[in-house]
Design an enzyme around this catalytic site. Structure first.
Site, PDB file in Angstrom:
ATOM      1  N   CYS A 102       9.953   9.985  -1.999  1.00  0.00           N
ATOM      2  CA  CYS A 102      10.985  10.144  -0.970  1.00  0.00           C
ATOM      3  C   CYS A 102      12.182   9.265  -1.344  1.00  0.00           C
ATOM      4  CB  CYS A 102      10.439   9.760   0.392  1.00  0.00           C
ATOM      5  SG  CYS A 102       8.998  10.741   0.899  1.00  0.00           S
ATOM      6  N   GLU A 104       1.514  -4.800   0.089  1.00  0.00           N
ATOM      7  CA  GLU A 104       2.028  -5.526   1.237  1.00  0.00           C
ATOM      8  C   GLU A 104       1.493  -4.934   2.535  1.00  0.00           C
ATOM      9  OE1 GLU A 104       6.387  -7.211   0.000  1.00  0.00           O
ATOM     10  OE2 GLU A 104       6.237  -5.063   0.343  1.00  0.00           O
ATOM     11  N   GLY A 118       2.270   3.819   0.133  1.00  0.00           N
ATOM     12  CA  GLY A 118       1.412   4.943  -0.211  1.00  0.00           C
ATOM     13  C   GLY A 118       1.400   6.048   0.820  1.00  0.00           C
ATOM     14  N   GLU A 119       0.907   7.203   0.400  1.00  0.00           N
ATOM     15  CA  GLU A 119       0.697   8.375   1.255  1.00  0.00           C
ATOM     16  C   GLU A 119      -0.789   8.439   1.599  1.00  0.00           C
ATOM     17  OE1 GLU A 119       0.014  11.362   3.342  1.00  0.00           O
ATOM     18  OE2 GLU A 119       2.158  11.159   2.894  1.00  0.00           O
ATOM     19  N   SER A 153       6.263  12.265   8.926  1.00  0.00           N
ATOM     20  CA  SER A 153       7.582  11.830   8.479  1.00  0.00           C
ATOM     21  C   SER A 153       8.428  13.075   8.226  1.00  0.00           C
ATOM     22  CB  SER A 153       7.439  10.989   7.202  1.00  0.00           C
ATOM     23  OG  SER A 153       8.682  10.467   6.801  1.00  0.00           O
ATOM     24  N   LEU A 154       9.301  13.410   9.174  1.00  0.00           N
ATOM     25  CA  LEU A 154      10.024  14.684   9.148  1.00  0.00           C
ATOM     26  C   LEU A 154      11.385  14.543   8.472  1.00  0.00           C
ATOM     27  CD1 LEU A 154       9.961  17.641  10.000  1.00  0.00           C
ATOM     28  CD2 LEU A 154      10.878  16.936  12.233  1.00  0.00           C
ATOM     29  N   CYS A 185      10.710  -0.213   7.895  1.00  0.00           N
ATOM     30  CA  CYS A 185      10.320   1.101   7.380  1.00  0.00           C
ATOM     31  C   CYS A 185      11.059   1.429   6.092  1.00  0.00           C
ATOM     32  CB  CYS A 185      10.622   2.153   8.450  1.00  0.00           C
ATOM     33  SG  CYS A 185      10.256   3.842   7.949  1.00  0.00           S
TER      34      CYS A 185
END
EC number: 2.1.1.192
Length: 371
Positions: free
Chosen positions: A124, A99, A165-166, A219-220, A338
């Site tokens: 995550c 997507e 994805g990362e 991304s904390l 998100c």
């Protein structure tokens, strides 16, 4: 859908940088300047048929047909939000799906959120994509083609690698895709307009900064290793101390900051103590904090924070001299916000292919008009 058809084994030119395409054509005995011509047809005019490349000889066009192809992505489905956000579902050549999300901004501008993998290995716990695991990396062409497809719907001013994805788990292909996005003969974006988000793969962060220029978002989502270990398994390998050290070493250009994305989750990371720790954690880093209230979805038991808690958290950061912005979560009603992407839509099919082709812009009249 039957995806058992034979795969086209010809070389996909969308996977090539200008230098690689130049070498490919030189290997065919062709002039090196032809690479720029082909690139401009592919990206300035979004052409995927060699026969349409009128400044190439018929002989060269025929040879290219035999040895190469130009891939494209056409949305299998689209879904539109009440706020103007559009989500695209793309089916890849092997039948997998990804997507992308087109997000409307002020002044008729748009940001495109693109994917870099089918699924994600980071796991995550607040992210729907991660619940499916990693299937495979996207090729450079599959990454860039998401932008090409979205351009058929109008200009794309900013690009964020924040979809499925990362990105740093697919570093080589992502770097090549960025190079294609930046090339004047390619899509001609300024690096200032492109942002990459990572969960915190420290060695790859260091490598990224050496290889290509791109805005960095981290991304904390937590201020202690205990909480971040629970939310983001990557923290067990690269804890906060290592992550912050890598952020301090990341090469920043003038007036640029690292964006720290902080998904605010009720009773998990939204306390006054978390706000105080966050200020200390980011001390000495040119930082901007994007506060993102958790977007609830069926795969998670987490809940969104209250409005009072969001305001209090943001207020503390602002009072202590930080740049802290509450980011609006657009597209929630179509699961495009998100952490909600999952590679599946249930909507009516998009417009007919002929209609979409007729809407394709001719980007040959001047470059960089989408910037």
């Amino acid at each position: 859908m039957d995806v058992s058809m034979d795969q086209d084994t010809r070389i996909d030119l969308k996977n090539f940088t200008l230098e690689e395409l130049t070498e490919f054509l030189a290997g065919m005995g062709k002039e090196r300047f032809r690479a720029g011509q082909v690139m401009r047809w592919m990206y300035h005019r979004l052409v995927d048929d060699f026969d349409a490349m009128s400044d190439l000889s018929k002989v060269l066009r025929a040879e290219l047909h035999q040895r190469a192809r130009i891939s494209r992505l056409t949305p299998e489905a689209t879904e539109d939000s009440r706020d103007g956000t559009r989500k695209y579902l793309f089916r890849l050549e092997d039948g997998e799906t990804i997507e992308s999300v087109r997000i409307p901004m002020d002044d008729n501008r748009a940001t495109l959120c693109i994917s870099t993998q089918v699924g994600c290995a980071m796991g995550c716990v607040f992210c729907h994509t991660g619940s499916f695991g990693l299937v495979r990396n996207l090729t450079p062409g599959e990454i860039v083609n998401q932008v090409c497809a979205a351009l058929a719907d109008g200009p794309v001013n900013n690009i964020v690698l924040m979809g499925m994805g990362e990105p740093l788990h697919n570093l080589d292909n992502v770097v090549k895709a960025l190079q294609i996005l930046y090339m004047p003969q390619g899509l001609d974006y300024s690096p200032r307009k492109v942002t990459l988000s990572t969960a915190g793969l420290v060695p790859q962060m260091q490598e990224l900064g050496k290889r290509v220029r791109v805005n960095l978002a981290v991304s904390l989502n937590a201020t202690t290793d205990e909480v971040r270990n629970r939310l983001m398994p990557v923290n067990q390998r690269y804890p906060l101390q290592q992550l912050m050290a890598a952020c301090r070493q990341y090469p920043l250009h003038a007036k640029k900051r690292i964006t720290f994305e902080y998904i605010l989750i009720r009773d998990v990371n939204d306390s006054d103590q978390d706000a105080r720790r966050l200020v200390k954690l980011l001390h000495g880093i040119k930082a901007k904090v994007n506060i993102i209230p958790f977007n609830e979805h069926s795969a998670s038991e987490f809940r969104a924070p209250t409005e009072e808690r969001i305001s209090r958290f943001q207020g503390y950061l602002l009072d202590h001299g930080m740049v802290a912005i509450r980011r609006a979560s657009k597209g929630q009603d179509i699961s495009a916000a998100c952490g909600q992407l999952k590679g599946k839509l249930t909507v009516s099919p998009p417009a007919q292919e002929s209609e979409r082709n007729s809407a394709r812009p001719d980007r040959s009249q001047g470059k960089g008009k989408h910037l």
